[in-house]
Structures are given as structure tokens and as C-alpha cells.
Design a protein around this motif. Structure first.
Motif, short mmCIF file in Angstrom:
data_model
loop_
_atom_site.label_atom_id
_atom_site.label_comp_id
_atom_site.label_asym_id
_atom_site.label_seq_id
_atom_site.Cartn_x
_atom_site.Cartn_y
_atom_site.Cartn_z
N LEU A 183 0.83 -1.19 0.00
CA LEU A 183 0.00 0.00 0.00
C LEU A 183 0.87 1.24 0.00
CD1 LEU A 183 -2.55 -1.01 2.80
CD2 LEU A 183 -2.94 -1.11 0.34
N ALA A 184 0.33 2.35 -0.45
CA ALA A 184 1.02 3.63 -0.31
C ALA A 184 0.98 4.03 1.16
CB ALA A 184 0.34 4.70 -1.16
N GLN A 185 2.01 4.75 1.62
CA GLN A 185 2.04 5.17 3.02
C GLN A 185 0.84 6.04 3.36
OE1 GLN A 185 5.82 6.44 4.73
NE2 GLN A 185 6.88 5.59 2.96
N VAL A 186 0.39 6.87 2.42
CA VAL A 186 -0.76 7.72 2.70
C VAL A 186 -2.02 6.87 2.93
CG1 VAL A 186 -1.37 8.04 0.27
CG2 VAL A 186 -2.02 9.77 1.95
N THR A 187 -2.11 5.72 2.24
CA THR A 187 -3.24 4.83 2.45
C THR A 187 -3.18 4.19 3.83
OG1 THR A 187 -3.32 4.33 0.08
CG2 THR A 187 -4.44 2.79 1.56
N VAL A 188 -1.98 3.81 4.27
CA VAL A 188 -1.82 3.24 5.61
C VAL A 188 -2.22 4.27 6.67
CG1 VAL A 188 -0.18 2.34 7.30
CG2 VAL A 188 -0.03 1.64 4.90
N ARG A 189 -1.81 5.51 6.47
CA ARG A 189 -2.18 6.55 7.44
C ARG A 189 -3.69 6.76 7.48
NH1 ARG A 189 3.00 8.77 5.93
NH2 ARG A 189 2.14 9.73 4.04
N THR A 190 -4.35 6.61 6.34
CA THR A 190 -5.81 6.72 6.31
C THR A 190 -6.45 5.58 7.11
OG1 THR A 190 -5.78 7.79 4.14
CG2 THR A 190 -7.83 6.74 4.81
N HIS A 191 -5.91 4.37 6.95
CA HIS A 191 -6.42 3.24 7.73
C HIS A 191 -6.20 3.45 9.23
CE1 HIS A 191 -7.67 0.80 4.43
NE2 HIS A 191 -6.46 0.61 3.94
N ILE A 192 -5.04 3.97 9.59
CA ILE A 192 -4.75 4.21 11.00
C ILE A 192 -5.72 5.23 11.58
CG2 ILE A 192 -3.05 5.15 12.62
CD1 ILE A 192 -0.88 3.90 10.84
N ALA A 193 -5.99 6.28 10.82
CA ALA A 193 -6.94 7.29 11.29
C ALA A 193 -8.32 6.67 11.51
CB ALA A 193 -7.03 8.43 10.27
N ALA A 194 -8.74 5.76 10.61
CA ALA A 194 -10.04 5.10 10.75
C ALA A 194 -10.05 4.20 11.98
CB ALA A 194 -10.35 4.29 9.50
N ILE A 195 -8.92 3.53 12.24
CA ILE A 195 -8.81 2.66 13.41
C ILE A 195 -8.97 3.47 14.69
CG2 ILE A 195 -7.20 1.22 14.74
CD1 ILE A 195 -6.05 0.33 11.98
N LEU A 196 -8.26 4.58 14.78
CA LEU A 196 -8.33 5.41 15.98
C LEU A 196 -9.75 5.92 16.20
CD1 LEU A 196 -5.03 7.52 15.72
CD2 LEU A 196 -5.40 5.27 16.74
N LYS A 197 -10.42 6.28 15.12
CA LYS A 197 -11.79 6.79 15.24
C LYS A 197 -12.74 5.70 15.72
CE LYS A 197 -15.44 9.11 12.60
NZ LYS A 197 -15.82 9.70 11.29
N LYS A 198 -12.64 4.50 15.11
CA LYS A 198 -13.54 3.41 15.47
C LYS A 198 -13.30 2.92 16.90
CE LYS A 198 -14.41 1.63 10.80
NZ LYS A 198 -14.33 0.46 9.90
N LEU A 199 -12.05 2.90 17.32
CA LEU A 199 -11.73 2.44 18.67
C LEU A 199 -11.85 3.55 19.72
CD1 LEU A 199 -8.67 0.07 18.02
CD2 LEU A 199 -11.10 -0.49 18.15
N ARG A 200 -12.06 4.77 19.22
CA ARG A 200 -12.22 5.93 20.10
C ARG A 200 -11.02 6.09 21.03
NH1 ARG A 200 -18.62 4.96 21.63
NH2 ARG A 200 -19.41 5.20 19.50
N VAL A 201 -9.85 6.09 20.42
CA VAL A 201 -8.61 6.29 21.17
C VAL A 201 -7.82 7.43 20.53
CG1 VAL A 201 -8.44 3.91 21.98
CG2 VAL A 201 -7.49 4.51 19.76
N PRO A 202 -6.92 8.08 21.30
CA PRO A 202 -6.25 9.27 20.80
C PRO A 202 -5.02 9.03 19.93
CG PRO A 202 -5.65 8.90 23.08
CD PRO A 202 -6.68 7.86 22.74
N ASP A 203 -4.39 7.84 20.06
CA ASP A 203 -3.15 7.64 19.32
C ASP A 203 -2.91 6.15 19.08
OD1 ASP A 203 -2.11 6.58 21.76
OD2 ASP A 203 -1.53 8.60 22.39
#
Length: 218
Positions: A183-203
Motif C-alpha cells: 500500500l502507499a504510506q498515505v493509504t496506511v495513514r488513512t487506515h490508522i486514522a479510521a482505526i483510531l476513530k472506530k476504537l475511540r482512542v487518541p493515538d
């Protein structure tokens, strides 16, 4: 995207820069700029915002480096490598850099335009023998998934998000995750942002701690 596909060509080999445009312009493509180095390729991509950047791997400054910079800093521009290299390392490096296609210079020129159109339609354009190498590489990559109980909608990760979280938990960086999942790194960062949102965690650290805790309770 208009009916005419706008292309930037970057190659330090003059015959390529003269022959490829002739072939493309007979296939509903418009070459908006040419470049001979990685720096020139990135500059042309930023200035012209083409549909596709067609990059040689071995030009000065590295076509791989240009691909990574373009996919990271010029959203919406697809990158396709046009190269003589059949080296596995070049193939996987190009994919990790965000390239959506890997074409060989000895291909039938009449197939070049349709291949680029395919990339814009969401296809990953690779010769068949390279597809087999990618499949073999994926099969050889160990995959584990973190099981998250469906305690809330926030914890329902997609399969890809679970894979990213799993690799995060194993200590992999964004760059390493991108390489392992092609994957492109920007795509990985998008997935990480979605993970943080779904898990309701800050980092990231909090997401990893939560995932490990939930998994231990299964």
C-alpha cells in the motif's frame, strides 16, 4: 477525468521520450510534460497535475523516489513505472512507493494507452508473470488477525484495518506496514486514522493497548 488522458513522461533515455509520446497520442492520450530526472518528474507532476505519471526506474534521482514523492504529495495523480527492469526488488519497491502499474518497455506500444486507462479505472496493471510474483510474495507473508469482540460499532474494524492494527502491534512503522501490505504510506495513514476513530482512542499506542486487551479476553 476528461476523455483525453493527460500524461507526464519521465525518462532519461531520449528515444523513449520521443517514441512513447507518439504512441500515446494515437491512443486518446496527451503528453503534457516530459522530464529526464526524478526532480523534474516531481516538479512536472505538481505543476501540471496529470492523470498519470509514467516513470522510468533508473533515471537520475531514482524513479522509485519520484513515485513515492508524487503519490505522497500530489493526490489524485496515478503513477505507473515504464522500465526495462525485470528485477523483483524493483517491482516490489515500486509497489511500496505507491505505483499502480509496472510496465516493461518491450511491450506492444498499442497496449500502453489502454493500460493507463485501466489504472485510472482502478486496476493494478502488471504483466502476468509479475502478478504471479506478487501472489507468491503475499502467500509467503505471515498474516495474523487481532480478534476484536463486537462490543460496539466503534470496534468493528474492516479486514484491512485489522491487518494494519496487527502490524502496528508487532512494532512496525507506517513505512514497513505499507511495504508488507503493498500500500502507499498515505493509504496506511488513512487506515490508522479510521482505526483510531472506530476504537475511540487518541493515538497508535492506545489503539494497540486496547486491541491487545480485548484479544486477551477472547
Amino acid at each position: 477525468m476528461s476523455d483525453v488522458l493527460r500524461v507526464v513522461i519521465a525518462d532519461d533515455h531520449p528515444p523513449t521520450r520521443s517514441g512513447v509520446p507518439d504512441a500515446l497520442e494515437q491512443q486518446s492520450c496527451l503528453v503534457v510534460a516530459e522530464a529526464a530526472t526524478a526532480v523534474e518528474a516531481v516538479t512536472a507532476a505538481r505543476e501540471h497535475r496529470p492523470d498519470v505519471c509514467l516513470l522510468d526506474i533508473n533515471m537520475p534521482g531514482s524513479g522509485i523516489a519520484a513515485a513515492a514523492e508524487i503519490t505522497h504529495t500530489v493526490p489524485g495523480v496515478a503513477v505507473v513505472m515504464l522500465t526495462a527492469s525485470r528485477d523483483d526488488e524493483d517491482l516490489f519497491a515500486a509497489l511500496r512507493a505507491g505505483a499502480s502499474g509496472y510496465l516493461l518497455k518491450d511491450m506492444d506500444p498499442s497496449r500502453l494507452g489502454p493500460a493507463l486507462q485501466g489504472v485510472l479505472a482502478g486496476e493494478a496493471v502488471l504483466p502476468r508473470w509479475l502478478v504471479l510474483k506478487v501472489v507468491d510474495q503475499l502467500r509467503a507473508t505471515p498474516r495474523r488477525r487481532i480478534a476484536l469482540p463486537n462490543r460496539s460499532k466503534a470496534a468493528r474494524l474492516t479486514e484491512r484495518e485489522a491487518e494494519v492494527l496487527d502490524l502496528m502491534g508487532s512494532g512496525h512503522s507506517t513505512e514497513e506496514i505499507a511495504g508488507r501490505l503493498f500500500l502507499a504510506q498515505v493509504t496506511v495513514r488513512t487506515h490508522i486514522a479510521a482505526i483510531l476513530k472506530k476504537l475511540r482512542v487518541p493515538d497508535r499506542k492506545a489503539a494497540i493497548r486496547l486491541a491487545r486487551g480485548l484479544s486477551d479476553q477472547d
